[in-house]
Design a protein around this motif. Structure first.
Motif, PDB file in Angstrom:
ATOM      1  N   ALA A 171      36.373  57.349  29.374  1.00  0.00           N
ATOM      2  CA  ALA A 171      37.787  57.263  29.739  1.00  0.00           C
ATOM      3  C   ALA A 171      37.931  56.753  31.175  1.00  0.00           C
ATOM      4  CB  ALA A 171      38.459  58.626  29.591  1.00  0.00           C
ATOM      5  N   ARG A 172      37.026  57.171  32.053  1.00  0.00           N
ATOM      6  CA  ARG A 172      37.058  56.716  33.445  1.00  0.00           C
ATOM      7  C   ARG A 172      36.790  55.210  33.522  1.00  0.00           C
ATOM      8  NH1 ARG A 172      36.318  59.279  38.609  1.00  0.00           N
ATOM      9  NH2 ARG A 172      36.586  57.620  40.153  1.00  0.00           N
ATOM     10  N   LEU A 173      35.848  54.722  32.741  1.00  0.00           N
ATOM     11  CA  LEU A 173      35.525  53.294  32.730  1.00  0.00           C
ATOM     12  C   LEU A 173      36.704  52.483  32.189  1.00  0.00           C
ATOM     13  CD1 LEU A 173      33.474  51.040  33.186  1.00  0.00           C
ATOM     14  CD2 LEU A 173      32.561  51.492  30.887  1.00  0.00           C
ATOM     15  N   HIS A 174      37.350  52.998  31.178  1.00  0.00           N
ATOM     16  CA  HIS A 174      38.532  52.337  30.619  1.00  0.00           C
ATOM     17  C   HIS A 174      39.629  52.237  31.677  1.00  0.00           C
ATOM     18  CE1 HIS A 174      42.309  52.227  28.196  1.00  0.00           C
ATOM     19  NE2 HIS A 174      41.606  51.449  27.399  1.00  0.00           N
ATOM     20  N   ARG A 175      39.871  53.334  32.388  1.00  0.00           N
ATOM     21  CA  ARG A 175      40.885  53.332  33.450  1.00  0.00           C
ATOM     22  C   ARG A 175      40.489  52.385  34.577  1.00  0.00           C
ATOM     23  NH1 ARG A 175      41.466  56.967  37.943  1.00  0.00           N
ATOM     24  NH2 ARG A 175      40.011  58.442  36.995  1.00  0.00           N
ATOM     25  N   ALA A 176      39.214  52.383  34.931  1.00  0.00           N
ATOM     26  CA  ALA A 176      38.737  51.509  36.002  1.00  0.00           C
ATOM     27  C   ALA A 176      38.978  50.035  35.663  1.00  0.00           C
ATOM     28  CB  ALA A 176      37.248  51.756  36.251  1.00  0.00           C
ATOM     29  N   LEU A 177      38.741  49.669  34.419  1.00  0.00           N
ATOM     30  CA  LEU A 177      38.952  48.279  34.000  1.00  0.00           C
ATOM     31  C   LEU A 177      40.406  47.865  34.188  1.00  0.00           C
ATOM     32  CD1 LEU A 177      36.741  48.108  30.786  1.00  0.00           C
ATOM     33  CD2 LEU A 177      36.586  46.536  32.740  1.00  0.00           C
ATOM     34  N   GLY A 178      41.326  48.708  33.740  1.00  0.00           N
ATOM     35  CA  GLY A 178      42.745  48.370  33.882  1.00  0.00           C
ATOM     36  C   GLY A 178      43.157  48.233  35.338  1.00  0.00           C
ATOM     37  N   GLN A 179      42.701  49.151  36.175  1.00  0.00           N
ATOM     38  CA  GLN A 179      43.052  49.102  37.595  1.00  0.00           C
ATOM     39  C   GLN A 179      42.443  47.882  38.271  1.00  0.00           C
ATOM     40  OE1 GLN A 179      45.267  51.143  39.028  1.00  0.00           O
ATOM     41  NE2 GLN A 179      45.522  52.066  37.017  1.00  0.00           N
ATOM     42  N   PHE A 180      41.190  47.590  37.940  1.00  0.00           N
ATOM     43  CA  PHE A 180      40.534  46.418  38.511  1.00  0.00           C
ATOM     44  C   PHE A 180      41.282  45.137  38.144  1.00  0.00           C
ATOM     45  CE2 PHE A 180      37.550  42.948  37.372  1.00  0.00           C
ATOM     46  CZ  PHE A 180      37.218  42.544  38.651  1.00  0.00           C
ATOM     47  N   MET A 181      41.642  45.000  36.883  1.00  0.00           N
ATOM     48  CA  MET A 181      42.355  43.794  36.437  1.00  0.00           C
ATOM     49  C   MET A 181      43.701  43.654  37.146  1.00  0.00           C
ATOM     50  SD  MET A 181      41.789  44.043  32.342  1.00  0.00           S
ATOM     51  CE  MET A 181      40.163  44.208  31.602  1.00  0.00           C
ATOM     52  N   LEU A 182      44.468  44.745  37.190  1.00  0.00           N
ATOM     53  CA  LEU A 182      45.794  44.683  37.805  1.00  0.00           C
ATOM     54  C   LEU A 182      45.687  44.368  39.293  1.00  0.00           C
ATOM     55  CD1 LEU A 182      48.811  45.010  37.252  1.00  0.00           C
ATOM     56  CD2 LEU A 182      48.575  47.438  37.805  1.00  0.00           C
ATOM     57  N   ASP A 183      44.736  44.982  39.966  1.00  0.00           N
ATOM     58  CA  ASP A 183      44.541  44.693  41.389  1.00  0.00           C
ATOM     59  C   ASP A 183      44.199  43.224  41.610  1.00  0.00           C
ATOM     60  OD1 ASP A 183      45.077  47.270  42.127  1.00  0.00           O
ATOM     61  OD2 ASP A 183      42.991  47.847  42.476  1.00  0.00           O
ATOM     62  N   ARG A 184      43.343  42.696  40.762  1.00  0.00           N
ATOM     63  CA  ARG A 184      42.928  41.299  40.929  1.00  0.00           C
ATOM     64  C   ARG A 184      44.116  40.358  40.719  1.00  0.00           C
ATOM     65  NH1 ARG A 184      37.978  38.700  41.084  1.00  0.00           N
ATOM     66  NH2 ARG A 184      38.114  36.470  40.606  1.00  0.00           N
ATOM     67  N   GLN A 185      44.911  40.617  39.680  1.00  0.00           N
ATOM     68  CA  GLN A 185      46.024  39.712  39.386  1.00  0.00           C
ATOM     69  C   GLN A 185      47.110  39.777  40.465  1.00  0.00           C
ATOM     70  OE1 GLN A 185      45.322  37.617  37.376  1.00  0.00           O
ATOM     71  NE2 GLN A 185      44.008  38.502  35.796  1.00  0.00           N
ATOM     72  N   THR A 186      47.324  40.954  41.015  1.00  0.00           N
ATOM     73  CA  THR A 186      48.398  41.095  42.006  1.00  0.00           C
ATOM     74  C   THR A 186      47.943  40.731  43.421  1.00  0.00           C
ATOM     75  OG1 THR A 186      47.893  43.473  42.213  1.00  0.00           O
ATOM     76  CG2 THR A 186      49.615  42.833  40.657  1.00  0.00           C
ATOM     77  N   ARG A 187      46.697  41.028  43.758  1.00  0.00           N
ATOM     78  CA  ARG A 187      46.223  40.786  45.122  1.00  0.00           C
ATOM     79  C   ARG A 187      45.673  39.374  45.334  1.00  0.00           C
ATOM     80  NH1 ARG A 187      42.919  46.500  46.048  1.00  0.00           N
ATOM     81  NH2 ARG A 187      44.737  47.895  45.893  1.00  0.00           N
ATOM     82  N   GLU A 188      45.169  38.772  44.253  1.00  0.00           N
ATOM     83  CA  GLU A 188      44.507  37.476  44.404  1.00  0.00           C
ATOM     84  C   GLU A 188      45.227  36.325  43.716  1.00  0.00           C
ATOM     85  OE1 GLU A 188      40.330  37.521  43.554  1.00  0.00           O
ATOM     86  OE2 GLU A 188      40.079  39.595  44.254  1.00  0.00           O
ATOM     87  N   ASN A 189      45.992  36.606  42.673  1.00  0.00           N
ATOM     88  CA  ASN A 189      46.537  35.520  41.857  1.00  0.00           C
ATOM     89  C   ASN A 189      48.049  35.373  41.928  1.00  0.00           C
ATOM     90  OD1 ASN A 189      43.950  34.772  40.950  1.00  0.00           O
ATOM     91  ND2 ASN A 189      44.006  36.376  39.385  1.00  0.00           N
ATOM     92  N   GLY A 190      48.698  36.170  42.770  1.00  0.00           N
ATOM     93  CA  GLY A 190      50.115  35.949  43.030  1.00  0.00           C
ATOM     94  C   GLY A 190      51.083  36.572  42.060  1.00  0.00           C
ATOM     95  N   TYR A 191      50.625  37.510  41.223  1.00  0.00           N
ATOM     96  CA  TYR A 191      51.524  38.174  40.280  1.00  0.00           C
ATOM     97  C   TYR A 191      52.077  39.453  40.899  1.00  0.00           C
ATOM     98  CZ  TYR A 191      49.691  34.939  36.829  1.00  0.00           C
ATOM     99  OH  TYR A 191      49.345  33.796  36.160  1.00  0.00           O
ATOM    100  N   ALA A 192      53.370  39.677  40.735  1.00  0.00           N
ATOM    101  CA  ALA A 192      54.007  40.888  41.251  1.00  0.00           C
ATOM    102  C   ALA A 192      53.801  42.035  40.268  1.00  0.00           C
ATOM    103  CB  ALA A 192      55.496  40.645  41.462  1.00  0.00           C
TER     104      ALA A 192
END
Length: 425
Positions: A171-192
């Motif tokens: 469950a922790r790995l599943h949560r980590a994946l979602g957080q990692f993806m969202l951080d990458r899209q918002t911090r690096e790719n310009g998505y709000a």
């Protein structure tokens, strides 16, 4: 939704686009309804105009003492008042029929979309990464996962088939994946980053094209709302019934949400494991832009999704979908397929679509081409997965598995795992 003016101007082109989708010609039926509606509208407008003229003339005749003319005009106005409601109802009914017919047909494929009947005729564009060589027989996630906390039995006991209960480090790995993806899209790719509603009304699901044709693939609540099948519905509808004053910079949005699908259209497929669930999480990417920016925006969205797979060092390939495999609202779609060594196959993990103005017409989402311009135009919309969290979890389990049944945590996820580097049985 299709532009009736384009069908009037070039019905053959519309039918040719439908033929590429494997559908019969429809322009003649659409134009017959359009002609009927316009004829009724003309009669209605003429009647309303005459009623107003006659009503005004009554006072003028009375002022001149011409009672005969006044009485005749009163009779004409009374007859018009009786006949006009029927014309109004006919106009409403025929207009609704025309709108329903225009809404029933899928988007026109872009010119570069390959012809084909199904996924077997999709065209590979590129590959990234080299599949790992194992010195043991790699397991499928459905065999590997239960000892690590992927509890299919409890999920099924609580909710039925296609539900899974994740425990502990899984469950922790599943949560980590979602957080990692969202951080990458918002911090690096310009998505709000957005946190949208998970329950939406009919018009929202109609706006993105799931209704009316795909109602059976959705879950409906007792108060007639719909559980979102993807955050695309909520994010894209953020601009419904809106005129955007400035789209010189594309409006990019992202959300990590649960998604809910009945999978009625995929009965019997992927019944084993975590690939196809009724409830899953996904990081969704949505962009609203000017028509002239949509090609570049599509490429940006594809790169944004690819970047997650590359950061996780998961081999993948890019597929351009053929006309027979493309979604209802798409003009062009790229699928990213991740390598799953346990299945010895590439499987879809992201679908990224350019919809043109198809959804914007259904939602009445417009923008002003220039500052202060009175004329407005329909925006273009795009959407894609950046990525599907559950399927990425499957890919991590299968690609990072070890001979003893444990799974290494990818380096990119270690900052999210609180010191956990290996999932052990």
């Amino acid at each position: 939704m299709h532009d009736i003016r384009l069908i009037r101007d070039d019905p053959q082109s519309f039918d040719a686009a439908l033929a590429r989708r494997g559908l019969e010609p429809a322009a003649a039926d659409i134009l017959a309804l359009d002609t009927q509606r316009r004829e009724v509208t003309t009669k209605l407008q003429e009647g309303q105009s005459r009623r107003n003229e006659a009503s005004k003339a009554i006072g003028q005749a009375m002022g001149k003492g011409d009672t005969g003319t006044a009485e005749a005009l009163k009779k004409e106005v009374a007859e018009l008042k009786q006949s006009l409601p029927a014309l109004e109802e006919t106009e409403r009914r025929v207009g609704a029929q025309l709108e329903a017919l225009l809404a029933a047909y899928p988007n026109r494929p872009a010119d570069d979309v390959p012809e084909g009947a199904d996924e077997s005729e999709n065209v590979e564009q590129d590959r990234w990464g080299t599949p790992r060589s194992f010195d043991f027989a790699p397991q499928e996630h459905a065999d590997l996962g239960p000892a690590l906390g992927m509890d299919f039995e409890t999920g099924a006991k609580i909710s039925g088939a296609r539900f899974t209960f994740l425990r502990g480090d899984m469950a922790r790995l599943h949560r980590a994946l979602g957080q990692f993806m969202l951080d990458r899209q918002t911090r690096e790719n310009g998505y709000a980053e957005c946190a949208p509603p998970l329950l939406v009304r009919d018009e929202a699901v109609f706006g993105t094209g799931q209704l009316p044709k795909f109602a059976e693939d959705l879950f409906r609540t007792t108060d007639d709302r719909w559980l979102i099948p993807t955050a695309e519905v909520s994010l894209t509808n953020a601009v419904r019934e809106t005129i955007l004053d400035d789209l010189t910079i594309p409006l990019r949005m992202s959300a990590l949400t649960p998604c809910f699908r009945s999978e009625a259209g995929a009965a019997g497929r992927d019944t084993r494991g975590f690939i196809r669930q009724h409830q899953f999480e996904k990081v969704e990417l949505v962009s609203v832009c000017r028509p002239e920016d949509s090609a570049a925006e599509h490429e940006h969205m594809v790169r944004s999704a690819k970047g997650v797979l590359e950061a996780l060092e998961l081999p993948y390939r890019t597929m351009l979908l053929c006309t027979g495999d493309m979604g209802f609202g798409a003009r062009r779609t790229y699928d990213l397929e991740v390598w799953l060594p346990g299945q010895d196959a590439y499987r879809e993990i992201s679908s990224i679509s350019w919809c043109g103005d198809f959804q914007a017409r259904r939602m009445n989402a417009r923008y002003r081409p220039e500052d202060g311009a009175k004329k407005t135009e329909f925006a273009h919309t795009l959407n894609g997965s950046g990525l599907a969290v559950g399927r990425t979890l499957v890919a991590v389990l299968e690609n990072y598995q070890q001979a003893d049944g444990s799974v290494r945590v990818p380096d990119a996820l270690k900052p999210y795992m609180g010191g956990i580097e290996v999932l052990a049985p």
